[in-house]
Design a protein around this motif. Structure first.
Motif, PDB file in Angstrom:
ATOM      1  N   PRO A 199       0.756  -1.337  -0.129  1.00 54.80           N
ATOM      2  CA  PRO A 199       0.223   0.072  -0.148  1.00 54.80           C
ATOM      3  C   PRO A 199       0.750   1.331  -0.059  1.00 54.80           C
ATOM      4  O   PRO A 199       0.184   2.195  -0.076  1.00 54.80           O
ATOM      5  N   SER A 200       2.038   1.295   0.299  1.00 51.27           N
ATOM      6  CA  SER A 200       3.001   2.343   0.110  1.00 51.27           C
ATOM      7  C   SER A 200       3.869   2.294  -1.040  1.00 51.27           C
ATOM      8  O   SER A 200       4.655   1.300  -1.121  1.00 51.27           O
ATOM      9  N   PRO A 253      -5.945   2.074  -0.107  1.00 48.89           N
ATOM     10  CA  PRO A 253      -6.899   1.189  -0.634  1.00 48.89           C
ATOM     11  C   PRO A 253      -8.083   0.796   0.211  1.00 48.89           C
ATOM     12  O   PRO A 253      -8.024   0.840   1.584  1.00 48.89           O
ATOM     13  N   LYS A 254      -9.022   0.495  -0.450  1.00 50.13           N
ATOM     14  CA  LYS A 254     -10.454   0.358   0.585  1.00 50.13           C
ATOM     15  C   LYS A 254     -10.436  -0.708   1.473  1.00 50.13           C
ATOM     16  O   LYS A 254     -10.981  -1.059   2.467  1.00 50.13           O
ATOM     17  N   ASN A 255      -9.502  -1.922   1.009  1.00 47.32           N
ATOM     18  CA  ASN A 255      -9.413  -3.106   1.757  1.00 47.32           C
ATOM     19  C   ASN A 255      -8.125  -3.153   2.696  1.00 47.32           C
ATOM     20  O   ASN A 255      -7.766  -4.041   3.176  1.00 47.32           O
ATOM     21  N   CYS A 256      -7.589  -1.802   2.969  1.00 45.62           N
ATOM     22  CA  CYS A 256      -6.347  -1.827   3.680  1.00 45.62           C
ATOM     23  C   CYS A 256      -6.491  -2.119   5.267  1.00 45.62           C
ATOM     24  O   CYS A 256      -5.985  -3.127   5.527  1.00 45.62           O
ATOM     25  N   GLU A 259      -6.966  -6.378   5.359  1.00 49.08           N
ATOM     26  CA  GLU A 259      -5.845  -6.839   5.137  1.00 49.08           C
ATOM     27  C   GLU A 259      -4.595  -6.609   5.688  1.00 49.08           C
ATOM     28  O   GLU A 259      -3.413  -6.849   5.631  1.00 49.08           O
ATOM     29  N   TRP A 260      -4.737  -5.750   6.853  1.00 49.59           N
ATOM     30  CA  TRP A 260      -3.495  -5.283   7.602  1.00 49.59           C
ATOM     31  C   TRP A 260      -2.868  -6.351   8.257  1.00 49.59           C
ATOM     32  O   TRP A 260      -3.421  -7.310   8.697  1.00 49.59           O
ATOM     33  N   GLU A 261      -1.721  -6.401   8.154  1.00 45.89           N
ATOM     34  CA  GLU A 261      -0.607  -7.415   8.963  1.00 45.89           C
ATOM     35  C   GLU A 261      -0.881  -7.322  10.529  1.00 45.89           C
ATOM     36  O   GLU A 261      -0.857  -6.252  11.015  1.00 45.89           O
ATOM     37  N   PRO A 265       0.846  -2.175  14.458  1.00 49.36           N
ATOM     38  CA  PRO A 265      -0.093  -1.358  15.140  1.00 49.36           C
ATOM     39  C   PRO A 265      -1.233  -1.131  13.995  1.00 49.36           C
ATOM     40  O   PRO A 265      -0.877  -0.414  12.989  1.00 49.36           O
ATOM     41  N   LEU A 266      -2.570  -0.925  14.258  1.00 46.84           N
ATOM     42  CA  LEU A 266      -3.524  -1.046  13.539  1.00 46.84           C
ATOM     43  C   LEU A 266      -3.790   0.552  13.454  1.00 46.84           C
ATOM     44  O   LEU A 266      -4.676   1.155  13.899  1.00 46.84           O
TER      45      LEU A 266
END
Length: 397
Positions: A199-200, A253-256, A259-261, A265-266
């Motif tokens: 995403p980056s 992205p909309k699903n970021c 799908e975050w690892e 930290p969220l």
């Protein structure tokens, strides 16, 4: 005729800066390059302003009004590139005409990636919370640059970045402020389905390039000027606005979030989005083994220092690990990062007062194009000959 070099400039709602650098590029004498402007602005302002510059056949402009994630704007821009080599700048950045000479040398010598040094400039509209007089409207370039060329092992640089918790791009090969072979970019897309598998875009590209590039060199010559304007991510950082809830960041992205690892930290910030992109890219490049060395302690320490508004989310990740050695390493990195931060703050104070700082400083510059003109007029004489001669010397070291 196929261009030697493609210069990508993805942009959105920042026509003022974009037009300035395009006007500078428009004066170049070379004809073996193309500029691709990929615009995701909701309005037609840039589309109208850029029309006179499109009389230059070297410039191509594409406008997509429908919302795109930032990384998708970059993806679509790169998909249009036709050059043997590709570089990318932000719309508030600068690029020197000597980048063409560098690309010619790369082709002649089968070099797949080149990382130059760069100057730094803060646009007048960006007000820093601290030391604003030091930063604002000043072009800074290391006065010791000498065009020396050196070979670099991209895997070594990748491992350094991983051991730092992806807190820096280090000296990895990359598009952003670098030059890379289009063939190697195509290799990444063939493997992952995307040019930017994270995403980056800057971190995703640098990580992936490190895994596919074989012939990589650095040159101590400022081919780029990194620009910081008020609406850039760097500008957000300067105003301490560089963090927030993932779902509220308009260019992600909309699903970021979904799908975050799990180890990161969220929330969105500089440290977290780079770590997220690094981990995602390593997984999609099928190089999960590198994650065994990923320094989560460094990531968590940076989040605790720079993203205090979201410290509870960082503490959640730390507690989930529940490893005594992790706590020890977090404290170690916390102390180190604070010491570096304080040193830089104090040093900038001294530099501003003494002006004996090893930097070329050109003040009261109102734009990137003015910085480039000032560099050409006052910093280097016969710089094309300097660049070419030192490149040749570097090959034989």
């Amino acid at each position: 005729m196929k261009p030697l070099l493609t210069i990508l400039i993805p942009t959105k709602n920042r026509e003022r800066y974009l037009i300035d650098i395009l006007q500078s590029i428009n004066t170049w004498k070379h004809n073996n390059f193309e500029v691709i402007v990929h615009d995701n602005s909701e309005n037609n302002v840039l589309e109208e302003l850029i029309k006179p510059l499109l009389e230059d056949s070297r410039v191509r402009y594409y406008h997509v009004k429908e919302w795109l994630a930032g990384v998708d704007n970059f993806e679509k821009a790169l998909d249009l590139a036709e050059g043997d080599f590709v570089t990318m700048i932000g719309d508030d950045d600068g690029i020197m005409q000597e980048v063409i000479l560098a690309a010619e040398w790369m082709k002649q010598n089968s070099v797949e990636a080149l990382l130059p040094t760069r100057g730094h400039y803060t646009w007048p509209d960006l007000e820093y919370r601290y030391n604003n007089d030091y930063f604002n409207s000043v072009l800074r370039i290391d006065e010791q640059f000498n065009s020396t060329v050196s070979k670099v092992n991209p895997i070594d640089e990748l491992q350094k970045v991983i051991r730092a918790g992806a807190s820096t791009l280090g000296d990895m090969p990359r598009l952003y402020y670098g030059i890379v072979s289009k063939k190697r970019l195509d290799d990444v897309k063939e493997l992952t389905g995307r040019f930017f598998p994270g995403p980056s875009p800057d971190m995703a590209n640098a990580i992936s390039m490190s895994l596919v590039v074989k012939s990589f060199m650095k040159i101590d010559f400022p081919l780029f000027i990194s620009g910081n304007c008020s609406s850039s991510t760097a500008g957000m950082g300067a105003k301490h606005l560089h963090e927030g809830n993932i779902e509220e960041i308009p260019f992600l992205p909309k699903n970021c979030k979904e799908e975050w690892e799990p180890e990161v930290p969220l929330f969105w910030s500089g440290p977290t989005i780079w770590a997220e992109a690094a981990i995602k890219t390593l997984k999609k490049m099928k190089r999960d083994s590198y994650l065994k060395r990923f320094n989560y302690a460094s990531l968590y320490a940076r989040c605790l220092i720079f993203n205090r508004n979201n410290s509870s989310k960082t503490y959640t990740k730390i507690r989930q690990n529940n490893d005594f050695l992790l706590y020890v390493n977090i404290i170690k990195h916390w102390c180190y990062i604070w010491s570096v931060r304080l040193y830089n703050l104090i040093n900038k104070r001294k530099l501003f007062k003494s002006k004996k700082n090893g930097l070329i400083e050109i003040k009261e510059q109102k734009s990137i194009s003015a910085c480039i003109d000032a560099f050409n007029d006052h910093v280097v004489t016969s710089k094309q000959e300097l660049l070419l001669s030192e490149i040749r010397k570097g090959l034989h070291k």
